[in-house]
Design an enzyme around this catalytic site. Structure first.
Site, mmCIF file in Angstrom:
data_model
loop_
_atom_site.group_PDB
_atom_site.id
_atom_site.type_symbol
_atom_site.label_atom_id
_atom_site.label_comp_id
_atom_site.label_asym_id
_atom_site.label_seq_id
_atom_site.Cartn_x
_atom_site.Cartn_y
_atom_site.Cartn_z
ATOM 1 N N ASP A 1 3.279 2.268 11.685
ATOM 2 C CA ASP A 1 2.386 2.481 10.549
ATOM 3 C C ASP A 1 3.246 2.797 9.324
ATOM 4 O O ASP A 1 4.434 3.089 9.439
ATOM 5 C CB ASP A 1 1.383 3.600 10.855
ATOM 6 N N GLU B 1 -8.183 7.866 4.605
ATOM 7 C CA GLU B 1 -7.127 8.617 5.294
ATOM 8 C C GLU B 1 -7.201 10.116 4.987
ATOM 9 O O GLU B 1 -8.296 10.667 4.860
ATOM 10 C CB GLU B 1 -5.759 8.017 4.964
HETATM 11 C C1 BGC Z 1 -2.825 3.263 7.686
HETATM 12 C C2 BGC Z 1 -3.026 2.043 8.543
HETATM 13 C C3 BGC Z 1 -2.915 0.807 7.710
HETATM 14 C C4 BGC Z 1 -1.613 0.801 6.957
HETATM 15 C C5 BGC Z 1 -1.430 -0.400 6.068
HETATM 16 C C6 BGC Z 1 -1.604 3.158 6.829
HETATM 17 O O1 BGC Z 1 -1.531 4.209 5.934
HETATM 18 O O2 BGC Z 1 -2.717 4.400 8.518
HETATM 19 O O3 BGC Z 1 -4.270 2.115 9.185
HETATM 20 O O4 BGC Z 1 -3.028 -0.325 8.520
HETATM 21 O O5 BGC Z 1 -1.533 1.941 6.154
HETATM 22 O O6 BGC Z 1 -2.233 -0.340 4.957
HETATM 23 C C1 BGC Z 2 -1.468 2.103 0.675
HETATM 24 C C2 BGC Z 2 -2.250 2.157 1.942
HETATM 25 C C3 BGC Z 2 -1.524 3.032 2.860
HETATM 26 C C4 BGC Z 2 -1.264 4.396 2.247
HETATM 27 C C5 BGC Z 2 -0.431 5.256 3.133
HETATM 28 C C6 BGC Z 2 -1.253 3.484 0.124
HETATM 29 O O1 BGC Z 2 -0.466 3.425 -1.000
HETATM 30 O O2 BGC Z 2 -2.132 1.323 -0.233
HETATM 31 O O3 BGC Z 2 -2.410 0.891 2.489
HETATM 32 O O4 BGC Z 2 -2.286 3.162 3.996
HETATM 33 O O5 BGC Z 2 -0.601 4.297 1.030
HETATM 34 O O6 BGC Z 2 -0.364 6.567 2.708
#
Ligand code: BGC
Ligand code: BGC
Length: 840
Positions: free
Chosen positions: A315, A515
C-alpha cells in the site's frame, strides 16, 4: 517463534497473544485451490523473459510509482513495472480528468514501456487505480453506492453485475487494474474506512468475494477470464485492516490467530479460490508488527498455507512504516514476501536502494526473480504482452460506456436495495407523490456529498453537481417523481417555507472523508445538536411529518434525530443515482407501490455513542438495531422515544482534528502568546493587551457572537501559538496526514496587511520547529474578506519538522504591525488548487 497455544480461542494471556505467529501446519489455514492452474506455456514465456531482462529491469518491475510523480520518459529510463493513480492524481491540473486525457496518459506510459531502446526485451506497464465504487476518479463515470450500502442490499448477483460494469468503465480510460474489492471486515465503526467494507459479518463479505472478483476479472478457466472486457482485481487490505484497536486507521489488530483467520482471513481464502490476481498488504499491524514486514503472514500464510500465486502489492508507502525501513528503502518488506512496492513519490530512491540491496545480497536474486515472475505471469494472463496500446483496446475511449444507461440503471437498483428503513411511525411511507413536498438539508441537492470519499478526489466532497454530468441528486429524483404525479417539490436547504408543505424530506449526514481522515473518537453524529436537529424539531413542532434520509459511512448514534423524525432511512453513501431514493419513497401516481424497502443492516446500529463495538455474535451485544434489521412498508414501524443522552460532554463533541473552532481553542489546546526568549503567556479574557504591549486581542462575530478571534501586532515581534497543556505524551503524530494530502486550514480575514514578514509554523517539542513564510499568501487575500488559507502538512515536513511529535500545530510570528481575525484552525484535505507550499 511459532506457538501452538494460539489455536485456543479466548482465555489467552496477553503475552501469549503478543507472541503469536501463524501456527505451523495447515489446520488453521487450509490450503486453497486456485482455479488459475499453472500454465507451462506461460511459465516458459516467463523463463525466456527473465533470461533476457537486465537486473535493472527486474528491479524496475517490482516498483510502482504514482502518475503525479512519474513521466513516460522516466518509465522508459527506469522500466518500472506499474503506475498507479492515487485519489488525487488525475492527469492535468484539475481534480479530475476526462476519459480522453486518461487514455492519452495510458498510451504514453505504455509506449514508453514498450520502447526497446537499450533493452533486449520490453515489458508492458500496468496501470492501477482505485475504482472502489465504480470508476470513481473519472469524470462522467457511474458512481455506485459505497460498499456499506451494497452490503445492506445482500445481493451477490447485484455486486457481480456492478463489478462487471466497473471493469468496462475502467477499460474506457485504458486502466488494466483496480485496487478493489476491499474485503475488509470492519469491527469498530469509528474507523474512517468502515464504509469501504460490505459488512461486519465475515460470512457476508465471504459470500460477496467471488461475485466481485469474477465480475471484475471474469471466471478463471473460461474465455472470459481477463478478457478485453475485464480488469485485474485486488483483494485488500491483507490482513486485519478492519480489526485495529479503537478502529484506528493503519493501527494494530490485537487478536489471536484463530480470530484473525475467522474474522479477517476467510475472505482471502474465497478471493484466492475465485482466482484473484492481486492482493494488497495492509498498512496496519498484527499484534504490534506491521503486516508489510511480516513474513509469517505474507509468505507463511498467504503463499505457503493458502497457496496464493498472484502478485502481492504494497500500500501507499506502507513499506516505509516497517521498523528499520524508510519510504526509499525497505528490503525487509520485499524479503517478507511483497512482490511490488507501491512507492508513489519515493520510487526513485527506492529503485536505487533496492538495486543496491540486490547487488549486496541483502535481497537475493532468487527472491527478486520470484517477485518478477509473479508480476509477469499476471501481465501475461491479462494479455498485456499481446494487446495493442491502451487506446486500441476494446471499449477504449468509448464515452458512451462511461456512465452507460445500463450501468446507471444498475446503480439505481443498488441504491434502492441498499436503503434501510429504521423507523416508519404511523406507516408514513410510502408517500403519495401528488403532495406539496419540502426537501431540506445540505445533502438534498449535493451529489458529491451523497457519493462520499473516493469520488473525483481522494477525500471527495466539494465538487459541484455540474462535475457529475450524468449523475442525479436526491432532490432531483424526488422532484421528478413528485412533479410527474402533479405534486410540487421545493428545495430549501435550511427548511424554510412560505407555503406549508404536506411532508418534509430532510437529507443530511456525514461530510465526505477517506481513510484516517474519517477516524473518530465516538459514534455520535451531532452530540451537541448543532446541525439539523433544530430544523427537524421545528418541522415536527409545526405538525409536518418528517422523513429523514441519513447519509453516512457507518451507523452513528442519532437518537435525537430519530426522535425528531416520523420516518428515518439509513441511505449510506448512494453515489450518483439519487433517483433510487425517490423510487422507494413514493407510490406510483395511481397509488400502487413501486418498490418496497428490502435493505437490511449489514452493520449493527449503536445504542449509545460510547458503547463498546457492536458486532453480530460479539460480546455484550446490545445494539439499538441489530444486524439484519430493516423495516418493510407493511411492518409496524413505530419506534418509541429513545434516550437522548449521548454520554459525551463539552469538547469531546468536537472533531479531534479541529484545534480551534468558533473562536475558541479546543481542549487540550490553548492559545498563547510567546515573546522571543520568554515564557508563554495565555491571552486572558475576551479582550486585552499582552503584558509587554506587543499584541492586542479581541473577539468578533462572523456567523455567531464571538466566534472569531482578532489579533493585532502593535509593532514588536511576537508569536501566537496553539500549545498543549500537557507533557510530551500528548504530542500529535501527524505522519500519516503529512504522507497523504492533508493540510492545515485556517479560516481567516486580513484586517491590516502585514508590514513585514509573517511566518507560519509548527513546533515539535522545545527545540524543534519549522516555519514557512506566508507573507505573500496573506497579501494575496483580499482585505476584509473571509478566506481559507491552506498549507499542506508536507510543507512543514520539508521545512524540517518532526511530524511525529507536534507540540503546537499552529504558530504564527509577525515582527511588524499586522492584524487578522480567524475562526477555525483544523486539518482538512488539501484541494488540488492549494497543493503548493506557500513561498514556493
Ligand atoms: C489506500 C489504498 C489505495 C491506495 C492507492 C492507500 O492509501 O490505503 O486502499 O488503494 O492508497 O490509492
Ligand atoms: C492519495 C491516496 C492515498 C493517500 C494515502 C493521497 O494523497 O491520493 O490515493 O491513498 O494519499 O495517504
Amino acid at each position: 517463534m511459532r506457538s501452538a497455544c494460539v489455536l485456543a480461542v479466548g482465555g489467552l494471556s496477553l503475552a501469549a497473544v503478543l507472541m503469536t505467529s501463524p501456527a505451523a501446519g495447515d489446520a488453521l489455514w487450509p490450503p486453497v485451490r486456485s482455479p488459475v492452474a499453472k500454465d507451462p506455456v506461460l511459465e516458459a514465456r516467463v523463463d525466456a523473459l527473465l533470461a533476457r531482462m537486465t537486473l535493472e529491469q527486474k528491479v524496475g518491475q517490482v516498483i510502482q510509482a504514482d502518475s503525479d510523480s512519474l513521466t513516460p520518459a522516466e518509465v522508459r529510463r527506469y522500466r518500472l513495472g506499474s503506475v498507479l493513480s492515487g485519489g488525487n492524481s488525475a492527469p492535468g491540473e484539475r481534480p479530475y480528468a476526462t476519459a480522453d486525457e486518461w487514455l492519452a496518459a495510458a498510451d504514453a506510459y505504455y509506449q514508453a514501456s514498450m520502447d526497446t531502446n537499450g533493452v533486449a526485451v520490453a515489458i508492458p506497464i500496468m496501470w492501477g487505480i482505485d475504482a472502489v465504487h465504480g470508476h470513481n476518479n473519472v469524470f462522467g463515470g457511474t458512481i455506485f453506492p459505497h460498499n456499506i450500502g451494497l452490503g445492506a442490499a445482500n445481493n451477490p448477483a447485484l455486486v457481480h453485475a456492478i463489478a462487471a460494469a466497473t471493469a468496462k468503465e475502467l477499460r474506457v480510460t485504458g486502466h488494466d487494474w483496480t485496487f478493489a474489492p476491499t474485503l475488509t471486515v470492519p469491527q469498530d465503526d469509528r474507523w474512517g474506512r468502515t464504509y469501504e467494507g460490505f459488512s461486519e459479518d465475515p460470512a457476508l463479505v465471504a459470500a460477496y468475494a467471488p461475485a466481485l472478483i469474477t465480475g471484475l476479472q471474469g471466471v478463471a478457466g473460461t474465455e472470459d477470464f481477463l478478457s478485453a472486457d475485464k480488469v485485474i482485481a485486488t483483494a485488500k487490505h491483507f490482513i486485519g485492516d478492519g480489526g485495529t484497536a479503537g478502529g484506528r486507521d493503519q493501527g494494530d489488530a490485537r487478536m489471536d490467530e484463530h480470530t484473525l483467520r475467522a474474522v479477517h482471513g476467510i475472505v482471502y481464502e474465497r478471493a484466492i479460490a475465485a482466482g484473484v490476481q492481486a492482493i494488497m498488504a495492509s498498512f496496519s499491524s498484527w499484534n504490534g508488527r506491521k503486516v508489510h514486514g511480516d513474513s509469517s503472514l505474507l509468505t507463511g500464510v498467504l503463499r505457503e498455507r493458502l497457496g496464493f500465486a498472484g502478485m502481492l502489492v504494497g500500500d501507499w508507502n506502507g513499506h516505509g512504516q516497517v521498523e528499520t525501513c524508510a519510504n526509499e528503502s525497505c528490503p525487509v518488506a520485499f524479503n517478507a514476501g511483497l512482490d511490488m512496492f507501491m512507492a508513489p513519490d519515493s520510487w526513485r530512491g527506492l529503485y536505487e536502494n533496492t538495486l543496491g540491496q540486490v547487488r549486496s545480497g541483502a535481497i537475493s536474486m532468487a527472491r527478486l526473480d520470484e517477485a518478477v515472475r509473479r508480476i509477469l505471469l499476471v501481465k501475461l494472463r491479462a494479455g498485456l504482452f499481446d494487446a495493442d496500446r491502451p487506446s486500441k483496446r476494446r471499449h477504449a475511449g468509448d464515452m458512451a460506456m462511461l456512465g452507460h444507461p445500463d450501468h446507471r440503471a444498475l446503480a439505481r437498483q443498488a441504491v434502492r436495495e441498499s436503503l434501510v428503513l429504521l423507523k416508519n411511525n404511523n406507516q408514513l411511507l410510502p408517500l403519495r407523490p401528488n403532495q406539496r413536498v419540502l426537501v431540506a438539508g445540505d445533502g438534498a441537492d449535493n451529489i458529491a456529498k451523497q457519493s462520499g470519499g473516493w469520488t473525483l478526489s481522494w477525500q471527495g466532497g466539494g465538487h459541484g453537481n455540474d462535475q457529475f454530468p450524468k449523475g442525479q441528486s436526491i432532490f432531483s429524483g424526488i422532484k421528478a417523481a413528485v412533479e410527474s404525479a402533479g405534486g410540487t417539490a421545493r428545495l430549501a436547504v435550511d427548511g424554510r417555507y412560505a407555503e406549508r408543505p404536506d411532508v418534509a424530506i430532510v437529507v443530511f449526514g456525514e461530510d465526505p472523508y477517506a481513510e484516517f481522515q474519517g477516524d473518530r473518537e465516538h459514534l455520535a453524529y451531532d452530540p451537541a445538536g448543532e446541525k439539523e436537529l433544530g430544523l427537524l424539531r421545528r418541522l415536527q413542532a409545526a405538525g409536518i411529518p418528517v422523513v429523514s434520509i441519513f447519509l453516512s459511512g457507518r451507523p452513528l448514534w442519532v437518537n435525537a434525530e430519530l426522535n425528531a423524525s416520523t420516518a428515518f432511512i439509513a441511505a449510506w453513501l448512494p453515489g450518483t443515482e439519487g433517483g433510487g431514493i425517490s423510487d422507494v419513497l413514493f407510490r406510483r401516481p395511481d397509488g400502487a407501490i413501486k418498490h418496497d424497502f428490502s435493505g437490511r443492516l449489514s452493520f449493527s446500529w449503536p445504542r449509545t455513542a460510547t458503547q463498546p463495538p457492536q458486532n453480530k455474535g460479539g460480546p455484550d451485544y446490545d445494539p439499538l438495531f441489530a444486524f439484519g434489521y430493516g423495516l418493510r412498508y407493511t411492518d409496524a414501524g413505530d419506534l418509541p422515544l429513545l434516550s437522548e443522552d449521548s454520554g459525551l460532554a463539552g469538547d469531546a463533541a468536537t472533531a479531534k482534528d479541529t484545534w480551534f473552532a468558533k473562536g475558541r481553542a479546543v481542549s487540550p489546546w490553548r492559545l498563547v502568546l510567546r515573546k522571543p526568549g520568554m515564557d508563554e503567556q495565555p491571552l486572558a479574557g475576551a479582550e486585552g493587551t499582552s503584558r509587554a504591549g506587543r499584541i492586542r486581542y479581541g473577539t468578533g462575530n462572523r456567523a455567531q457572537q464571538e466566534d472569531t478571534r482578532r489579533l493585532t501586532w502593535l509593532g514588536a515581534a511576537a508569536t501566537i501559538l496553539l500549545a498543549d497543556g500537557e507533557g510530551p505524551d500528548d504530542r500529535l503524530d501527524l505522519r500519516r496526514q503529512a504522507n497523504g494530502d492533508m493540510a492545515l486550514a485556517i479560516e481567516l480575514r486580513i484586517d491590516q496587511p502585514p508590514a513585514a514578514k509573517v511566518m507560519l509554523g509548527v513546533a515539535c517539542g522545545p527545540d524543534c520547529a519549522a516555519v514557512i513564510d506566508i507573507s505573500a499568501a496573506l497579501r494575496a487575500v483580499p482585505m476584509g474578506e473571509w478566506h481559507r488559507l491552506s498549507v499542506p502538512l508536507r510543507c512543514y515536513q520539508q521545512a524540517g519538522a518532526d511530524m511525529a511529535k507536534i507540540s503546537a500545530p499552529f504558530m504564527l510570528t509577525a515582527t511588524a504591525p499586522f492584524a487578522f481575525s480567524f475562526s477555525d484552525i483544523r486539518l482538512a484535505s488539501a484541494s488540488a488548487q492549494d497543493m503548493a507550499c506557500p513561498g514556493e
